[in-house]
Motif scaffolding. Structure first.
Motif, PDB file in Angstrom:
ATOM      1  N   GLY A  61      20.755  14.059 -40.028  1.00  0.00           N
ATOM      2  CA  GLY A  61      21.730  14.421 -38.824  1.00  0.00           C
ATOM      3  C   GLY A  61      21.868  15.907 -38.560  1.00  0.00           C
ATOM      4  O   GLY A  61      22.819  16.203 -37.784  1.00  0.00           O
ATOM      5  N   LEU A  62      21.243  16.671 -39.249  1.00  0.00           N
ATOM      6  CA  LEU A  62      21.627  18.267 -39.211  1.00  0.00           C
ATOM      7  C   LEU A  62      20.586  18.753 -38.038  1.00  0.00           C
ATOM      8  O   LEU A  62      20.832  19.617 -37.585  1.00  0.00           O
ATOM      9  N   ILE A  63      19.456  17.969 -37.949  1.00  0.00           N
ATOM     10  CA  ILE A  63      18.688  18.571 -36.597  1.00  0.00           C
ATOM     11  C   ILE A  63      18.425  17.258 -35.931  1.00  0.00           C
ATOM     12  O   ILE A  63      18.520  16.005 -36.288  1.00  0.00           O
ATOM     13  N   ALA A  64      17.951  17.482 -34.487  1.00  0.00           N
ATOM     14  CA  ALA A  64      17.814  16.259 -33.662  1.00  0.00           C
ATOM     15  C   ALA A  64      16.511  16.643 -32.702  1.00  0.00           C
ATOM     16  O   ALA A  64      16.156  17.908 -32.522  1.00  0.00           O
ATOM     17  N   VAL A  65      15.960  15.739 -31.932  1.00  0.00           N
ATOM     18  CA  VAL A  65      14.777  15.971 -31.109  1.00  0.00           C
ATOM     19  C   VAL A  65      15.449  16.646 -29.944  1.00  0.00           C
ATOM     20  O   VAL A  65      16.322  16.198 -29.342  1.00  0.00           O
ATOM     21  N   HIS A  66      14.715  17.653 -29.405  1.00  0.00           N
ATOM     22  CA  HIS A  66      15.127  18.458 -28.082  1.00  0.00           C
ATOM     23  C   HIS A  66      14.312  17.960 -27.066  1.00  0.00           C
ATOM     24  O   HIS A  66      14.964  17.684 -26.230  1.00  0.00           O
ATOM     25  N   GLU A  67      13.139  18.022 -27.393  1.00  0.00           N
ATOM     26  CA  GLU A  67      12.174  17.432 -26.322  1.00  0.00           C
ATOM     27  C   GLU A  67      10.847  16.974 -26.967  1.00  0.00           C
ATOM     28  O   GLU A  67      10.691  17.493 -28.002  1.00  0.00           O
ATOM     29  N   VAL A  68       9.975  16.377 -26.340  1.00  0.00           N
ATOM     30  CA  VAL A  68       8.706  16.123 -26.865  1.00  0.00           C
ATOM     31  C   VAL A  68       7.663  16.849 -25.762  1.00  0.00           C
ATOM     32  O   VAL A  68       7.856  16.517 -24.361  1.00  0.00           O
ATOM     33  N   GLU A  69       6.913  17.783 -26.279  1.00  0.00           N
ATOM     34  CA  GLU A  69       5.966  18.574 -25.368  1.00  0.00           C
ATOM     35  C   GLU A  69       4.613  17.800 -25.075  1.00  0.00           C
ATOM     36  O   GLU A  69       4.285  17.306 -26.081  1.00  0.00           O
ATOM     37  N   ARG A  70       4.060  17.726 -24.038  1.00  0.00           N
ATOM     38  CA  ARG A  70       2.958  17.127 -23.673  1.00  0.00           C
ATOM     39  C   ARG A  70       2.053  18.254 -22.907  1.00  0.00           C
ATOM     40  O   ARG A  70       2.580  18.735 -21.708  1.00  0.00           O
ATOM     41  N   GLU A  71       0.946  18.615 -23.432  1.00  0.00           N
ATOM     42  CA  GLU A  71       0.352  19.510 -22.570  1.00  0.00           C
ATOM     43  C   GLU A  71      -1.414  19.099 -22.532  1.00  0.00           C
ATOM     44  O   GLU A  71      -2.144  18.990 -23.403  1.00  0.00           O
ATOM     45  N   GLY A  72      -1.675  18.546 -21.443  1.00  0.00           N
ATOM     46  CA  GLY A  72      -3.198  18.004 -21.256  1.00  0.00           C
ATOM     47  C   GLY A  72      -3.469  16.978 -22.121  1.00  0.00           C
ATOM     48  O   GLY A  72      -2.646  15.883 -22.495  1.00  0.00           O
ATOM     49  N   ASN A  73      -4.565  17.069 -22.759  1.00  0.00           N
ATOM     50  CA  ASN A  73      -4.945  16.153 -23.989  1.00  0.00           C
ATOM     51  C   ASN A  73      -4.721  16.562 -25.229  1.00  0.00           C
ATOM     52  O   ASN A  73      -5.160  15.887 -26.310  1.00  0.00           O
ATOM     53  N   ARG A  74      -3.759  17.552 -25.630  1.00  0.00           N
ATOM     54  CA  ARG A  74      -3.128  17.958 -26.654  1.00  0.00           C
ATOM     55  C   ARG A  74      -2.353  16.873 -27.343  1.00  0.00           C
ATOM     56  O   ARG A  74      -1.366  16.382 -26.508  1.00  0.00           O
ATOM     57  N   PRO A  75      -2.244  16.809 -28.556  1.00  0.00           N
ATOM     58  CA  PRO A  75      -1.252  15.873 -29.049  1.00  0.00           C
ATOM     59  C   PRO A  75       0.151  16.540 -28.816  1.00  0.00           C
ATOM     60  O   PRO A  75       0.514  17.158 -28.332  1.00  0.00           O
ATOM     61  N   GLU A  76       1.005  15.278 -28.697  1.00  0.00           N
ATOM     62  CA  GLU A  76       2.417  15.410 -28.411  1.00  0.00           C
ATOM     63  C   GLU A  76       3.084  16.493 -29.670  1.00  0.00           C
ATOM     64  O   GLU A  76       2.545  16.378 -30.618  1.00  0.00           O
ATOM     65  N   ARG A  77       3.930  17.227 -29.102  1.00  0.00           N
ATOM     66  CA  ARG A  77       4.892  17.987 -30.340  1.00  0.00           C
ATOM     67  C   ARG A  77       6.245  17.816 -30.137  1.00  0.00           C
ATOM     68  O   ARG A  77       6.743  17.998 -28.892  1.00  0.00           O
ATOM     69  N   THR A  78       6.695  17.558 -31.174  1.00  0.00           N
ATOM     70  CA  THR A  78       8.162  17.367 -30.872  1.00  0.00           C
ATOM     71  C   THR A  78       9.183  18.475 -31.471  1.00  0.00           C
ATOM     72  O   THR A  78       8.793  19.335 -32.400  1.00  0.00           O
ATOM     73  N   VAL A  79       9.810  18.873 -30.362  1.00  0.00           N
ATOM     74  CA  VAL A  79      10.688  19.999 -30.510  1.00  0.00           C
ATOM     75  C   VAL A  79      12.025  19.831 -31.126  1.00  0.00           C
ATOM     76  O   VAL A  79      12.612  18.539 -30.615  1.00  0.00           O
ATOM     77  N   TYR A  80      12.500  20.363 -32.164  1.00  0.00           N
ATOM     78  CA  TYR A  80      13.943  20.062 -32.785  1.00  0.00           C
ATOM     79  C   TYR A  80      14.879  21.169 -32.378  1.00  0.00           C
ATOM     80  O   TYR A  80      14.578  22.315 -32.084  1.00  0.00           O
ATOM     81  N   GLU A  81      16.248  20.826 -32.514  1.00  0.00           N
ATOM     82  CA  GLU A  81      17.316  21.578 -32.419  1.00  0.00           C
ATOM     83  C   GLU A  81      18.293  21.357 -33.403  1.00  0.00           C
ATOM     84  O   GLU A  81      18.433  20.211 -33.825  1.00  0.00           O
ATOM     85  N   LEU A  82      19.124  22.395 -33.653  1.00  0.00           N
ATOM     86  CA  LEU A  82      20.257  22.283 -34.636  1.00  0.00           C
ATOM     87  C   LEU A  82      21.356  21.054 -33.957  1.00  0.00           C
ATOM     88  O   LEU A  82      21.588  21.405 -32.558  1.00  0.00           O
ATOM     89  N   THR A  83      22.012  20.189 -34.589  1.00  0.00           N
ATOM     90  CA  THR A  83      22.830  19.506 -34.221  1.00  0.00           C
ATOM     91  C   THR A  83      24.410  20.253 -34.369  1.00  0.00           C
ATOM     92  O   THR A  83      24.328  21.235 -35.269  1.00  0.00           O
ATOM     93  N   ASP A  84      25.428  19.936 -34.118  1.00  0.00           N
ATOM     94  CA  ASP A  84      26.718  20.498 -34.455  1.00  0.00           C
ATOM     95  C   ASP A  84      26.833  20.439 -35.937  1.00  0.00           C
ATOM     96  O   ASP A  84      27.492  21.319 -36.453  1.00  0.00           O
ATOM     97  N   ALA A  85      26.429  19.414 -36.512  1.00  0.00           N
ATOM     98  CA  ALA A  85      26.635  19.314 -38.154  1.00  0.00           C
ATOM     99  C   ALA A  85      25.776  20.052 -38.838  1.00  0.00           C
ATOM    100  O   ALA A  85      25.952  20.828 -39.618  1.00  0.00           O
ATOM    101  N   GLY A  86      24.411  20.332 -37.960  1.00  0.00           N
ATOM    102  CA  GLY A  86      23.578  21.394 -38.657  1.00  0.00           C
ATOM    103  C   GLY A  86      24.066  22.855 -38.549  1.00  0.00           C
ATOM    104  O   GLY A  86      23.797  23.569 -39.435  1.00  0.00           O
TER     105      GLY A  86
END
Length: 208
Positions: A61-86
């Motif tokens: 629970g120290l980081i969480a998903v910020h967003e999932v990036e999608r660019e054309g035919n490229r694989p999805e990339r999950t972007v993470y961010e710090l939580t308050d606990a992090g």
């Protein structure tokens, strides 16, 4: 840095938290940033290790998903961010690392403590090999600092480099003095000590 950092954070855990402290990132971006900034001077780095750390920090629970990036035919990339606990964990670990003085066990200290068990000439030759490696390391760190200085990187972002240069410079000066005394036989080696102890093989009491 020790194998486990303050407040339960491992070195690579803290490094990942530090990168996310700057901004949200996906793991591959962290890998690229770590390589660009030569973070391998601070922790042992492997690409897969960063992905494993990200997964572990997410489970805690120290980081969480910020967003999932999608660019054309490229694989999805999950972007993470710090939580308050992090953020709290990052600060607690960093504060403890800066203030605490943990017991560490550098290999050089162990080697020097047992060096008398080798013939003096052999010990001196091996120390010279180590010295050459230390000189190379000092040159590499100095080059990194000079390069950063030329790029206008503020000193606050490379304090560890300054400390490393100071430490290596002091260690090399001490080692040069030791090697000089070893060459001049101006230091009692094991045979000399045993001879002075009335030919006994006991070394009881011969310690700091």
């Amino acid at each position: 840095m020790p194998s486990t950092s303050a407040r339960g954070q491992k070195p690579l855990d803290l490094l990942v938290l530090s990168m996310l402290f700057e901004r949200p990132m996906h793991p591959y971006e962290m890998v690229q940033l770590a390589a660009k900034r030569h973070y391998d001077r601070l922790v042992k780095l492997r690409t897969t290790s960063i992905y494993h750390v990200v997964a572990r920090l997410g489970e805690r629970g120290l980081i969480a998903v910020h967003e999932v990036e999608r660019e054309g035919n490229r694989p999805e990339r999950t972007v993470y961010e710090l939580t308050d606990a992090g953020r709290a964990a990052h600060r607690a670990a960093l504060e403890a690392l800066l203030a605490d003085v943990p017991t560490e066990y550098p290999q050089l200290y162990l080697a020097l403590a047992q060096a008398h068990e080798l013939p003096l000439a052999d010990a001196a030759a091996l120390l010279r090999r180590r010295r050459a490696a230390m000189v190379d390391q000092l040159a590499r760190v100095t080059a990194l600092i000079e390069g950063a200085d030329e790029r206008g990187v503020p000193e606050v972002f490379r304090l560890d480099g300054g400390m490393r240069v100071a430490t290596l410079t002091a260690q090399l000066a001490w080692l040069d003095d030791l090697l000089d005394r070893m060459d001049r036989h101006d230091i009692a080696w094991l045979d000399d000590v045993l001879r002075d102890q009335n030919h006994t093989n006991r070394l009881d009491g011969m310690y700091l």
